[in-house]
Write an enzyme that holds these catalytic residues in place. Structure first.
Site, mmCIF file in Angstrom:
data_model
loop_
_atom_site.group_PDB
_atom_site.id
_atom_site.type_symbol
_atom_site.label_atom_id
_atom_site.label_comp_id
_atom_site.label_asym_id
_atom_site.label_seq_id
_atom_site.Cartn_x
_atom_site.Cartn_y
_atom_site.Cartn_z
ATOM 1 N N ASP A 142 -2.345 -1.554 5.601
ATOM 2 C CA ASP A 142 -2.820 -0.680 7.313
ATOM 3 C C ASP A 142 -3.976 -0.459 7.139
ATOM 4 O OD1 ASP A 142 -3.111 1.768 5.767
ATOM 5 O OD2 ASP A 142 -1.247 2.700 6.679
ATOM 6 N N ASP A 189 -7.796 -3.214 2.947
ATOM 7 C CA ASP A 189 -6.735 -3.996 2.815
ATOM 8 C C ASP A 189 -6.068 -5.295 3.338
ATOM 9 O OD1 ASP A 189 -4.356 -2.163 1.174
ATOM 10 O OD2 ASP A 189 -3.805 -1.317 3.343
ATOM 11 N N ASP A 241 0.613 -1.290 -0.133
ATOM 12 C CA ASP A 241 0.260 0.243 0.490
ATOM 13 C C ASP A 241 0.892 1.674 0.166
ATOM 14 O OD1 ASP A 241 -2.583 1.311 0.646
ATOM 15 O OD2 ASP A 241 -2.324 1.673 2.364
#
Length: 879
Positions: free
Chosen positions: A606, A610, A328
């Protein structure tokens, strides 16, 4: 009654479809709908009880082999061996039980995102109800700081901004309005929607509930998470498959050997059965599961020292084997803190350096930016301050970045606020009237296209081009202007065409400096890094360039991914490194597509969005500080310092653990094969057994676990991060390992039979000959340990000979144990041994040294051959 296309409908159309109105629902209708739709919470998932979770730790073929070995040793009356094996099984189960968390914890973390209370209109009156009692059609009232309690279609918005990073990955709060958007708009572009679990950072709003509970976007992600298949790691899956076939092979071979000895060799059945049991026990690597588990547990401690907290033991092997890291952007590669990095003024272009919200940094080249800094500081509602040694912001992150910029340029800026025009999506600017040392000034900040129209004496066309150039670099661009103000209030109508343009500022969530180095190290280790984010394509590409991804300018968006079928995606996924505006389904598809290409995938993140991909990946890695609880619970590893650089350190530790696991396998299989073949050959040839079943059990007891355990403490070998990742489909029994098993087993066979024949030839008793053969086995295994410690390089160095404290402690302990069973009368009675003459003892050690020299020469020949052929050198355990 949930409206999946509510974002494409007008406010009136949405209210009509939900059977609601501006005054909300009646209390009676709300009660009826609550009965129909159920409470606004995610369904509880009943997990396994503690007893079931403990018992499942025993569901492993090698554990079954261990239990079978304990039954055999118990039947033979060797209760000490039985107790040791059962203790190993129990330790294995306890370690696994303690390390592995509940699978349903991720769902519980997502359930915690739903707001406990909500302000709604019922019968036209404002009331506060439990968040669980919201129903589709309710009108919810929101203020700054509120957590959105359900999926809402905005009906009224006043300066509304929401922080959606947990769902979209976008760094800054996004503006919301009541205007409908296109039906095919991606989640991050649905500006008229407020999503359950997100936060209102600025402004006020009314919104009609369009989905509750499992029908919300967060609930849908929870459903994805519950349905995601958790993959086994490559080595664990291979070991399970290998153990099944090895167990079957050993049992079949033992049965055939028993039949041969009884029917062909006409041996006594009881005597033959005990001999076959000795063969089975010698062949079965009963210490392997325990040593593997202990190796992983040691890796847990090593990774904890590197700020990587392991939640599942096999994840250590998985992170060491990854060939792709899907990361990410927000909070992982970047700081999740906005910062002014570029300034354009009539005097020129400037670059701004610094870290986060700290009002410290350099502006280059030098220039007078005082007026721009003053505007940035005074036209501002945020505050920055130091907490725990770290600068943080209270309020909008972009306004915090402007304050930090002002501090770098002008230090503390003072001014008494007299009037303010708050930011509103209709006029797209904010204006503040302040009185300071330079008199009364109105400062304005806002969207460049809006502020430029309010300024005079500039080339607006040129400044539009400059703003667009900054935006193409992935920057968020704001324009600032000012004018002298004689009155005590701001007259909005007089602002048009009366402002003095001060300049443009470009802001970005900057990459972590250590992330740049970590990405470089991962690439050097043959690991591809791919960015998968919900943010805009331009921002993603800009960050990708700064951190050094391989193909930063080729970006695929979620909309483009939706047009690809799984086969097309699998063909394309390896050549693209940046994916923007992605949904949770997109992240899942990308991870699965990479795995379909035979790659081992690590996924970092986070946000709640996700969590499904973290669970599906071979190694899910969550941020410990800023990560959501859902992400942490779905992950295998949690980074305690939220530092992408820790991932590179975790990969290094994971590769070390993996190397040590492979060393254990490469040590156990040849030695067990050598022990078993010694007995098998004697039985087939009708010879006296050179070593008895009880002596084989003794050798396995003192060497099978202890010597293998010493390998668990091996340090990282040089060049570990310069090797390419192992292939996901790389077999345990590679050609090199099979050859090593054959070579070592043959040398074991020759040495044991040779020393046995030597003893008989010299007239020694059968008991003494067997004692010498048993000691020969132990010495060979000790020398084999020193050889296998350096599978990627030479063992003929002072560092290799010096070993580690654990290695020498084990060698000393085994030597003492062998001397005891060889020379102490009580133990001689138990194991049927006799004292070995000193000269013969030296001969046994010399044969062990010769064995070491032979296998080391073979390895050096292989190293040299591969070097001349220009190939990377496979160790004994690699293809």
């Amino acid at each position: 009654m949930a409206l999946p296309d509510a974002h494409a409908q007008s406010v009136a159309g949405c209210l009509a479809a939900l059977g609601s109105g501006p005054d909300g629902l009646s209390a009676a209708e709300a009660a009826r709908r609550l009965g129909e739709h159920g409470p606004n919470r995610l369904a509880e998932v009943r997990g396994r009880g503690m007893a079931a979770r403990f018992l499942v730790q025993f569901d492993n073929v090698l554990v079954y082999v261990l239990l079978g070995a304990s039954v055999v040793t118990g039947a033979m009356g060797h209760w000490i061996d039985t107790g040791v094996i059962l203790a190993v099984v129990l330790a294995n189960a306890v370690i696994g039980f303690v390390q592995e968390g509940k699978a349903e914890a991720a769902m519980a973390a997502i359930r915690g995102l739903l707001a406990p209370r909500a302000a709604v209109l019922r019968d036209g009156r404002r009331v506060t109800v439990a968040g669980a009692h919201l129903v589709p059609g309710d009108i919810v009232l929101l203020e700054p700081g509120d957590r959105v309690p359900a999926d809402l279609r905005v009906t009224v918005a006043r300066g509304l901004f929401a922080q959606e990073a947990i769902l979209t990955g976008e760094s800054v709060p996004v503006e919301k309005s009541a205007r409908a958007v296109a039906a095919d708009a991606l989640l991050g572009d649905r500006s008229c929607m407020l999503w359950s679990g997100t936060l209102v950072t600025q402004g006020t709003a009314h919104g009609v509930v369009v989905a509750t509970g499992h029908a919300t976007e967060v609930g849908r992600i929870g459903g994805l998470l519950a349905g995601v298949e958790t993959l086994s790691t490559p080595l664990v899956a291979q070991m399970d498959h290998f153990a099944r076939w090895l167990s079957f092979l050993i049992l079949l071979a033992s049965a055939l050997l028993l039949a041969f000895g009884y029917f062909v060799g006409h041996h006594d059945f009881s005597e033959m059965f005990m001999a076959v049991v000795g063969v089975a026990v010698a062949a079965i690597p009963e210490g392997l599961p325990a040593v593997m588990t202990i190796t992983l547990a040691i890796g847990v401690q090593a990774m904890a020292r590197r700020n990587a907290i392991v939640r599942h033991l096999p994840a250590i092997e998985a992170i060491g084997s990854v060939s792709v890291i899907c990361t990410d952007k927000t909070g992982t590669l970047t700081r999740n803190e906005m910062m002014v990095v570029a300034v354009e003024t009539p005097e020129g272009s400037f670059e701004v350096a610094g870290e986060g919200y700290a009002p410290e940094g350099r502006v280059a080249p030098e220039g007078d930016l005082t007026r721009l800094a003053r505007a940035a500081a005074l036209c501002n509602d945020a505050a920055i301050g130091r907490k725990g040694g770290h600068w943080t912001v209270e309020g909008d992150p972009m306004e915090g970045a402007l304050l930090a910029f002002a501090g770098k340029v002008a230090g503390r800026v003072e001014g008494a606020r007299l009037d303010v025009v708050p930011f509103d999506s209709r006029h797209r600017f904010m204006a503040v009237l302040s009185e300071g040392p330079d008199g009364r000034l109105t400062h304005v900040k806002g969207a460049p296209e809006r502020v430029l129209r309010m300024c005079s004496g500039i080339d607006a066309h040129d400044w539009h081009h400059r703003a667009e150039a900054l935006a193409r670099q992935g920057l968020r661009v704001l324009a600032l202007a000012e004018r002298s103000e004689p009155g005590a209030r701001i007259e909005e109508a007089t602002l048009e065409g009366s402002l003095t343009f001060l300049g443009l500022v470009g802001l970005i969530d900057p990459p972590r400096p250590e992330a740049v180095a970590a990405v470089s190290e991962c690439r050097a280790a043959g690991i591809r890094v791919k960015m998968i984010t919900g943010d805009h394509a331009g921002t993603a590409a800009a960050i990708a360039r700064q951190i050094g991804l391989e193909h930063p300018d080729r970006v695929l968006t979620g909309a483009e991914l939706d047009k690809l079928d799984d086969a097309e995606l699998a063909n394309l996924v390896t050549s693209v490194d940046v994916f923007a505006r992605t949904s949770p389904e997109d992240k899942l598809r990308l991870v699965a597509a990479l795995q379909a290409r035979g790659l081992s995938v690590a996924m970092t993140g986070d946000g709640v969005n996700d969590a499904p991909a973290l669970k599906r990946a071979d190694a899910g890695i969550a941020m410990g500080r800023k990560g959501s609880e859902a992400a942490k619970e779905a992950a295998d590893l949690v980074l305690a310092d939220d530092n992408f650089a820790t991932i590179a350190a975790a990969v290094r530790e994971g590769r070390t653990v993996y190397d040590n696991l492979r060393k254990v396998i490469s040590f156990e299989l040849p030695t067990n094969a050598g022990e078993a073949l010694t007995v098998v050959l004697a039985l087939l040839a009708g010879l006296a057994l050179p070593i008895t079943a009880v002596q084989i059990l003794w050798v396995n007891l003192i060497t099978g676990i202890t010597l293998g355990l010493a390998l668990a403490f091996e340090p990282t070998e040089p060049g570990t991060m310069a090797r390419a990742p192992r292939r996901r489909d790389a077999p345990i029994l590679s050609g090199a390992l099979v050859w090593h098993v054959v070579l070592v087993a043959s040398l074991f066979l020759a040495a044991v039979f040779g020393i046995f024949a030597y003893a008989i030839d010299r007239g020694h008793s059968l008991a003494l000959a067997r004692t010498m053969a048993m000691n020969m086995l132990v010495v060979l295994e000790v020398f084999h340990l020193f050889f296998i410690r350096n599978i990627h390089g030479t063992s003929l160095t002072w560092t290799a000979v010096r070993g580690t404290p654990v290695v020498w402690a084990v060698v000393v302990a085994i030597t003492a144990a062998q001397l005891a069973v060889t020379y102490l009368p009580p133990l001689q009675t138990i194991l049927g041994t006799e004292a070995v003459p000193l000269r013969d003892g030296f001969l046994i050690v010399a044969i062990g040294a010769a064995f070491f020299a032979l296998v080391e020469i073979e390895k050096q020949m292989r190293l040299g051959l591969n070097g001349r052929l220009g190939r990377s050198t496979p160790p004994v355990d690699q293809p």
